[in-house]
Design an enzyme around this catalytic site. Structure first.
Site, PDB file in Angstrom:
ATOM      1  N   ARG A   1      76.840  30.695  30.116  1.00  0.00           N
ATOM      2  CA  ARG A   1      76.404  30.967  28.743  1.00  0.00           C
ATOM      3  C   ARG A   1      75.111  30.221  28.406  1.00  0.00           C
ATOM      4  O   ARG A   1      74.274  30.743  27.661  1.00  0.00           O
ATOM      5  CB  ARG A   1      77.514  30.600  27.761  1.00  0.00           C
ATOM      6  CG  ARG A   1      78.651  31.613  27.774  1.00  0.00           C
ATOM      7  CD  ARG A   1      79.783  31.233  26.855  1.00  0.00           C
ATOM      8  NE  ARG A   1      80.754  32.325  26.724  1.00  0.00           N
ATOM      9  CZ  ARG A   1      81.904  32.234  26.110  1.00  0.00           C
ATOM     10  NH1 ARG A   1      82.266  31.084  25.569  1.00  0.00           N
ATOM     11  NH2 ARG A   1      82.715  33.263  26.036  1.00  0.00           N
TER      12      ARG A   1
ATOM     13  N   LYS B   1      99.618  43.477  26.602  1.00  0.00           N
ATOM     14  CA  LYS B   1     100.433  44.227  25.660  1.00  0.00           C
ATOM     15  C   LYS B   1      99.787  45.519  25.200  1.00  0.00           C
ATOM     16  O   LYS B   1      98.593  45.562  24.903  1.00  0.00           O
ATOM     17  CB  LYS B   1     100.729  43.354  24.428  1.00  0.00           C
ATOM     18  CG  LYS B   1     101.659  42.184  24.737  1.00  0.00           C
ATOM     19  CD  LYS B   1     102.181  41.561  23.461  1.00  0.00           C
ATOM     20  CE  LYS B   1     103.303  40.575  23.753  1.00  0.00           C
ATOM     21  NZ  LYS B   1     103.905  40.073  22.511  1.00  0.00           N
TER      22      LYS B   1
ATOM     23  N   GLY C   1      85.414  37.198  29.516  1.00  0.00           N
ATOM     24  CA  GLY C   1      86.698  36.572  29.799  1.00  0.00           C
ATOM     25  C   GLY C   1      87.151  36.735  31.234  1.00  0.00           C
ATOM     26  O   GLY C   1      86.401  36.521  32.178  1.00  0.00           O
TER      27      GLY C   1
ATOM     28  N   GLY D   1      86.105  38.504  21.979  1.00  0.00           N
ATOM     29  CA  GLY D   1      86.650  39.124  20.778  1.00  0.00           C
ATOM     30  C   GLY D   1      85.666  40.082  20.126  1.00  0.00           C
ATOM     31  O   GLY D   1      86.060  41.091  19.543  1.00  0.00           O
TER      32      GLY D   1
END
Length: 446
Positions: free
Chosen positions: A84, A246, A403, A426
């Protein structure tokens, strides 16, 4: 590697919904529940935003606040992955060359109550200085007289880094008084932090009310332009690889992708809710019983639209969630009682290779198994190899989310073979769900 120039003829509009289909990222393991998302539903398309190249020589002598994302992993005070920080260098170098006085701000970690030494940006300032070949002075705070004095004394080409903005709870609350103090020493604002663009925080959205113009840096612009260019007018067939723990956290994403993509591969823990929806026994594998009907609806919708969904045909199962668990490879319809699925089997990887072989644009979100354990990393590394080979050998556009997807590419050694690796987490998930990114919406329009 496929480069941006292939899409330069495309009119770039930063449509939240279109971008959503591209910016695939996940900050959570494929078998661990994902957290909630926050954002505002996009009522209209976002018009193209100005970047630092649209401002050019106007930066000379100006005090420029740059919101970077230097939220890097640390082992004590040692940075374990400086990606980053390295990604922020082109924007800072450009501003220095244009004669700006550059001040970087960022958060690091999640401080609870005020300053904590373990969340100091000291190591980040030091590493940025090494990469720039010049000293990056760490300010003692992110607001106040000492910061104003440091910025006021700085010369053209100097680089300062403010201390962690989240040492103040007012940062995440976007509190007006704090915003005004943060912006006070500066003339202009550059947002180069795609990873936090989905937050309406003081340092991402609030300061744009006080600093004009507010424009994007190279990294943020590249994320938006590349993803929009590749996906909104990308070559077909288009495929998406969706992992994650999920169905509940990915249902909105899956619905959007079914409309956009020709083919979808489902992997990770969510596989077993789909297998159960097909009437199969899944042993002790992760299942969301409340979403079995939802999984059925997704498969029915795919069939109605003529879209293809590929589920694993064989599974590596274990008798415990552990690196040293006993394992066996079984057919997807023959998972034994007391065993849990933790990775794709080798036949599935072969099928995925064939399934993707004609695809021109492929987006990946999430690993196929618990790749952190060596016994369960072959499914993830296998699909990473497939994508890398398609890019190198067939010129496919491959987009890897943030991620775990990026970590898997880095660990497999194939990250450099992908077309584009997104820095978003996100932020990307919210775009996939059709939400506006406040940090982007607040920037000046072209």
């Amino acid at each position: 590697v496929v480069h941006l120039h292939q899409f330069k003829k495309i009119k770039m509009k930063f449509s939240a919904i279109v971008l959503a289909l591209a910016a695939m990222a996940s900050n959570t393991s494929a078998f661990v529940p994902a957290g909630p998302t926050f954002g505002v539903r996009a009522p209209v398309e976002l018009e193209a935003k100005k970047s630092i190249e649209d401002i050019g020589d106007d930066f000379k002598g100006k005090k420029v606040l740059v919101r970077c994302d230097v939220n890097v992993p640390l082992d004590g005070k040692t940075i374990t992955d400086d990606t980053r920080i390295r990604s922020s260098i082109p924007t800072i170098e450009y501003l220095r060359e244009k004669g700006a006085i550059v001040t970087v701000c960022s958060h690091l970690g999640r401080p609870k109550d005020g300053p904590e030494d373990k969340f100091s940006l000291g190591p980040c300032a030091e590493r940025m200085g090494e990469l720039l070949g010049t000293e990056v002075k760490l300010a003692p705070d992110c607001i106040g007289e000492d910061v104003a004095a440091l910025v006021g004394d700085a010369k053209e080409g100097d680089v300062i880094m403010l201390e962690n903005t989240r040492f103040y709870k007012e940062e995440t609350k976007n509190e007006a008084g704090f915003v005004e103090k943060l912006a006070a020493p500066f003339d202009m604002f550059v947002n180069d932090a795609f990873g936090t663009a989905h937050r309406a925080h003081a340092s991402t959205e609030g300061v744009t009310k006080f600093l004009e113009p507010a424009v994007s840096g190279f990294l943020l612009a590249k994320e938006l332009e590349y993803l929009d260019g590749a996906i909104s007018s990308g070559e077909k067939p288009m495929a998406a690889i969706v992992g994650g723990s999920k169905v509940s956290s990915k249902i909105t994403v899956l619905e959007a992708l079914l409309d956009k993509c020709d083919k979808i591969i489902i992997g990770g823990g969510m596989v077993f809710t789909f297998l159960k929806a097909k009437g199969l026994d899944v042993g002790t594998s992760l299942v969301e019983d409340d979403f079995v009907d939802t999984a059925k609806e997704v498969m029915e919708k795919a069939e109605k639209l003529g879209k293809q969904i590929l589920l694993p045909s064989d599974i590596i199962v274990a008798d415990a969630f552990a690196a040293d668990a006993n394992t066996q490879t079984v057919a997807a319809d023959a998972i034994p009682d007391g065993w849990m699925g933790l990775d794709n089997g080798p036949e599935t990887t072969k099928e995925q290779k064939e399934f993707l072989s004609d695809c021109k644009t492929i987006i990946m979100n999430g690993p196929m198994g618990v790749f952190e354990f060596e016994a369960f990393n072959k499914g993830t590394f296998g699909i990473v190899d497939i994508l890398a080979d398609l890019t190198k050998e067939k010129g496919a556009v491959t987009i890897i989310g943030g991620g775990d997807s990026v970590a898997a590419c880095e660990q497999s050694g194939r990250a450099g073979d992908m077309s584009h690796i997104s820095t978003g987490g996100g932020a990307s998930l919210e775009l996939m769900e059709g939400k506006v990114l406040p940090g982007v919406a607040a920037l000046a329009e072209k």
